[in-house]
Design a protein around this motif. Structure first.
Motif, PDB file in Angstrom:
ATOM      1  N   GLY A   1       0.802  -1.217   0.000  1.00 44.34           N
ATOM      2  CA  GLY A   1       0.000   0.000   0.000  1.00 44.34           C
ATOM      3  C   GLY A   1       0.831   1.262   0.000  1.00 44.34           C
ATOM      4  N   ILE A   2       2.032   1.187  -0.505  1.00 41.56           N
ATOM      5  CA  ILE A   2       2.950   2.312  -0.503  1.00 41.56           C
ATOM      6  C   ILE A   2       3.776   2.242  -1.775  1.00 41.56           C
ATOM      7  N   ALA A   3       4.336   3.361  -2.214  1.00 40.21           N
ATOM      8  CA  ALA A   3       5.184   3.353  -3.397  1.00 40.21           C
ATOM      9  C   ALA A   3       6.344   2.390  -3.192  1.00 40.21           C
ATOM     10  N   ALA A   4       6.546   1.486  -4.155  1.00 44.56           N
ATOM     11  CA  ALA A   4       7.576   0.461  -4.004  1.00 44.56           C
ATOM     12  C   ALA A   4       8.314   0.268  -5.326  1.00 44.56           C
ATOM     13  N   PHE A   5       9.570  -0.183  -5.222  1.00 40.64           N
ATOM     14  CA  PHE A   5      10.383  -0.410  -6.412  1.00 40.64           C
ATOM     15  C   PHE A   5      11.412  -1.490  -6.112  1.00 40.64           C
ATOM     16  N   VAL A   6      11.937  -2.101  -7.167  1.00 41.40           N
ATOM     17  CA  VAL A   6      12.957  -3.139  -7.049  1.00 41.40           C
ATOM     18  C   VAL A   6      14.183  -2.692  -7.837  1.00 41.40           C
ATOM     19  N   ILE A   7      15.350  -2.798  -7.214  1.00 41.43           N
ATOM     20  CA  ILE A   7      16.612  -2.424  -7.833  1.00 41.43           C
ATOM     21  C   ILE A   7      17.487  -3.664  -7.989  1.00 41.43           C
ATOM     22  N   ASP A   8      17.984  -3.914  -9.205  1.00 44.51           N
ATOM     23  CA  ASP A   8      18.950  -4.986  -9.439  1.00 44.51           C
ATOM     24  C   ASP A   8      20.360  -4.449  -9.231  1.00 44.51           C
ATOM     25  N   VAL A   9      21.155  -5.159  -8.433  1.00 37.91           N
ATOM     26  CA  VAL A   9      22.540  -4.772  -8.177  1.00 37.91           C
ATOM     27  C   VAL A   9      23.416  -5.412  -9.235  1.00 37.91           C
ATOM     28  N   VAL A  10      23.864  -4.626 -10.215  1.00 36.45           N
ATOM     29  CA  VAL A  10      24.718  -5.135 -11.285  1.00 36.45           C
ATOM     30  C   VAL A  10      26.164  -5.171 -10.828  1.00 36.45           C
ATOM     31  N   SER A  11      26.600  -4.085 -10.199  1.00 37.07           N
ATOM     32  CA  SER A  11      27.953  -3.998  -9.648  1.00 37.07           C
ATOM     33  C   SER A  11      27.938  -2.950  -8.550  1.00 37.07           C
ATOM     34  N   ALA A  12      29.109  -2.666  -7.986  1.00 30.09           N
ATOM     35  CA  ALA A  12      29.184  -1.679  -6.916  1.00 30.09           C
ATOM     36  C   ALA A  12      28.856  -0.278  -7.413  1.00 30.09           C
ATOM     37  N   ASP A  13      28.930  -0.091  -8.726  1.00 28.42           N
ATOM     38  CA  ASP A  13      28.678   1.236  -9.283  1.00 28.42           C
ATOM     39  C   ASP A  13      27.482   1.278 -10.214  1.00 28.42           C
ATOM     40  N   GLU A  14      26.868   0.141 -10.473  1.00 25.20           N
ATOM     41  CA  GLU A  14      25.750   0.129 -11.416  1.00 25.20           C
ATOM     42  C   GLU A  14      24.533  -0.533 -10.777  1.00 25.20           C
ATOM     43  N   PHE A  15      23.430   0.195 -10.811  1.00 29.86           N
ATOM     44  CA  PHE A  15      22.167  -0.294 -10.274  1.00 29.86           C
ATOM     45  C   PHE A  15      21.086  -0.039 -11.314  1.00 29.86           C
ATOM     46  N   ARG A  16      20.249  -1.037 -11.521  1.00 29.71           N
ATOM     47  CA  ARG A  16      19.179  -0.906 -12.513  1.00 29.71           C
ATOM     48  C   ARG A  16      17.806  -1.031 -11.854  1.00 29.71           C
ATOM     49  N   LEU A  17      16.882  -0.196 -12.327  1.00 29.42           N
ATOM     50  CA  LEU A  17      15.512  -0.235 -11.828  1.00 29.42           C
ATOM     51  C   LEU A  17      14.774  -1.376 -12.503  1.00 29.42           C
ATOM     52  N   ALA A  18      14.420  -2.394 -11.711  1.00 28.81           N
ATOM     53  CA  ALA A  18      13.764  -3.571 -12.272  1.00 28.81           C
ATOM     54  C   ALA A  18      12.254  -3.381 -12.403  1.00 28.81           C
ATOM     55  N   ALA A  19      11.635  -2.697 -11.444  1.00 26.11           N
ATOM     56  CA  ALA A  19      10.174  -2.535 -11.492  1.00 26.11           C
ATOM     57  C   ALA A  19       9.730  -1.477 -10.496  1.00 26.11           C
ATOM     58  N   ILE A  20       8.607  -0.837 -10.793  1.00 25.55           N
ATOM     59  CA  ILE A  20       7.916   0.039  -9.853  1.00 25.55           C
ATOM     60  C   ILE A  20       6.455  -0.348  -9.828  1.00 25.55           C
ATOM     61  N   ASN A  21       5.758  -0.048  -8.717  1.00 23.01           N
ATOM     62  CA  ASN A  21       4.342  -0.405  -8.650  1.00 23.01           C
ATOM     63  C   ASN A  21       3.467   0.779  -9.056  1.00 23.01           C
ATOM     64  N   SER A  22       2.162   0.535  -9.099  1.00 25.83           N
ATOM     65  CA  SER A  22       1.232   1.566  -9.562  1.00 25.83           C
ATOM     66  C   SER A  22       1.219   2.769  -8.640  1.00 25.83           C
TER      67      SER A  22
END
Length: 436
Positions: A21-42
């Motif tokens: 019931g709150i804004a949520a997101f998932v981050i993939d850890v590619v490396s110590a310097d690279e992070f990718r946004l995997a998903a966000i909710n509605s």
């Protein structure tokens, strides 16, 4: 549907996040310097203006400016390095504009113990001194990280049988694990109800929500007998087929936040020097009383007050003495007016009083008493005893008034007439308004 820690399908990830019931997101850890946004909710989409379909799979460097991305990555890296849940405040530029957030990051690990993914939950907080509310962290019910949440979380099934809870819930309610392990939601309610200031209302609302699966509750204040203030959030839980699973409850201790909010609210409504209401509060009171007087054809008057030759006091004795004079003047006036009157400092040495249920004759007589009381009062200051006088203009509501400002303006004109006539007096002199 795979577990959130390993699922790589953006659509499924989004569906999982939408249960929060709150804004949520998932981050993939590619490396110590690279992070990718995997998903966000509605909910995240609604609050930020971002679109899942447009941002999923993009690196943080692609989504934010260099400076902003560096700050975001620093927090992500901190979570990875500590391998622990972290929370922090951040300022971000989204499509809807600049917003402020309280964010919680939960790390997920692979079989080797490396952090491979971050689950983030974020709550927007007020840019106006971050007063509105603290973050409302919510975590997935099945997550092993429930106990890291600052919220006390309780989940019951459709029959009000306790399914799960976290350690924070036990701490907030001083309830034993034995009671929780018994699984009876009603018994748990009986065990905590005497801790709240309004037990009957509390019980009635809990039972009402349990009987109304579709109803959500947000930011409900609960006053505890020990002085704490809790805030409650609650919503129904549903399966993918729309079947009702039960209800999740979130409790947060907002005592410090509420006290800060109350203090800031008081500060926003109070003149810091004299301790009485400020002009904004006076205008609000006048608007309310003006509307009531018109609706019910009731009398209403206003007094405008201005200390005579006050600039001379500041110039001769200094501003500290001038401040002391203003404070003493306020005390004299307060002793002469009713509790139902609204007294405020408009700025400098100018004050106003709204007098509900008061006709011009009575308002003028009250103003005369104030003039005499102020003139007769000796003010003890570091510079020695001082005496001051005040000029007052009075006006009463009229059929010709279009809005409250007209009434206030006429009182101000009468004040000007009193100053022009020699000060230390009230206008109008009689019971008929003759200043305009």
């Amino acid at each position: 549907m795979k577990d959130i820690s390993v699922n790589r399908e953006p659509t499924e990830l989004r569906q999982m996040l939408d249960y929060l019931g709150i804004a949520a997101f998932v981050i993939d850890v590619v490396s110590a310097d690279e992070f990718r946004l995997a998903a966000i909710n509605s909910r995240h989409e609604q609050l930020t203006g971002m679109k899942h379909s447009e941002v999923a799979g993009h690196s943080i460097d692609e989504l934010f400016s260099p400076d902003m991305a560096a700050g975001v990555i620093e927090e992500y890296r901190r979570c990875v390095e500590t391998k622990a849940v972290i929370d922090y405040q951040e300022k971000l530029d989204f499509p809807i504009g600049r917003t402020f957030w309280q964010t919680v990051l939960v790390p997920f690990f692979d079989e080797s113990g490396n952090v491979t993914r971050l689950l983030g939950t974020a709550n927007e907080i007020s840019a106006q001194m971050h007063m509105e509310l603290e973050a409302h962290y919510q975590a997935t019910v099945m997550s092993a990280y429930l106990d890291e949440s600052p919220d006390g979380i309780l989940v019951v099934d459709a029959n009000n049988k306790i399914k799960t809870w976290n350690r924070r819930f036990l701490e907030l309610w001083s309830i034993s694990e034995a009671v929780m392990n018994a699984g009876d939601g009603n018994a748990a309610l009986e065990a905590v109800v005497e801790q709240v200031q309004a037990p009957s209302t509390f019980v009635e609302r809990v039972k009402e929500l349990n009987a109304l699966p579709e109803e959500e509750e947000r930011e409900v204040r609960i006053d505890m007998k020990d002085g704490r203030i809790l805030q409650r959030y609650s919503r129904g839980l549903y399966g993918s087929a729309g079947d009702y699973w039960g209800r999740i409850w979130f409790y947060r201790d907002v005592t410090k936040l509420q006290h800060m909010t109350d203090k800031l609210l008081h500060m926003s409504q109070t003149d810091s020097l004299t301790g009485i209401a400020n002009r904004r509060v006076l205008f609000e009171a006048l608007k309310k009383e003006y509307s009531r007087a018109q609706r019910y054809d009731r009398p209403l008057s206003v007094l405008m007050l201005d200390l005579d030759h006050f600039k001379r006091v500041n110039d001769r004795y200094g501003h500290p003495t001038g401040d002391a004079v203003l404070r003493e003047f306020v005390q004299v006036v307060k002793s002469e007016i009713r509790d139902s009157d609204y007294f405020a400092r408009m700025g400098g040495e100018e004050f106003a009083i709204v007098l509900p249920e008061c006709r011009l004759e009575a308002a003028r007589q009250k103003a005369e008493r104030l003039c005499r009381a102020v003139a007769a009062h000796t003010i003890d200051t570091l510079a020695g005893p001082l005496s001051i006088t005040v000029s007052i203009g009075a006006a009463t509501i009229s059929d010709k008034d279009v809005n409250p400002d007209h009434l206030l303006s006429r009182a101000d004109q009468c004040l000007y007439a009193a100053k022009s006539a020699g000060r230390n007096r009230v206008f109008p002199r009689g019971d008929v308004e003759n200043c305009v």
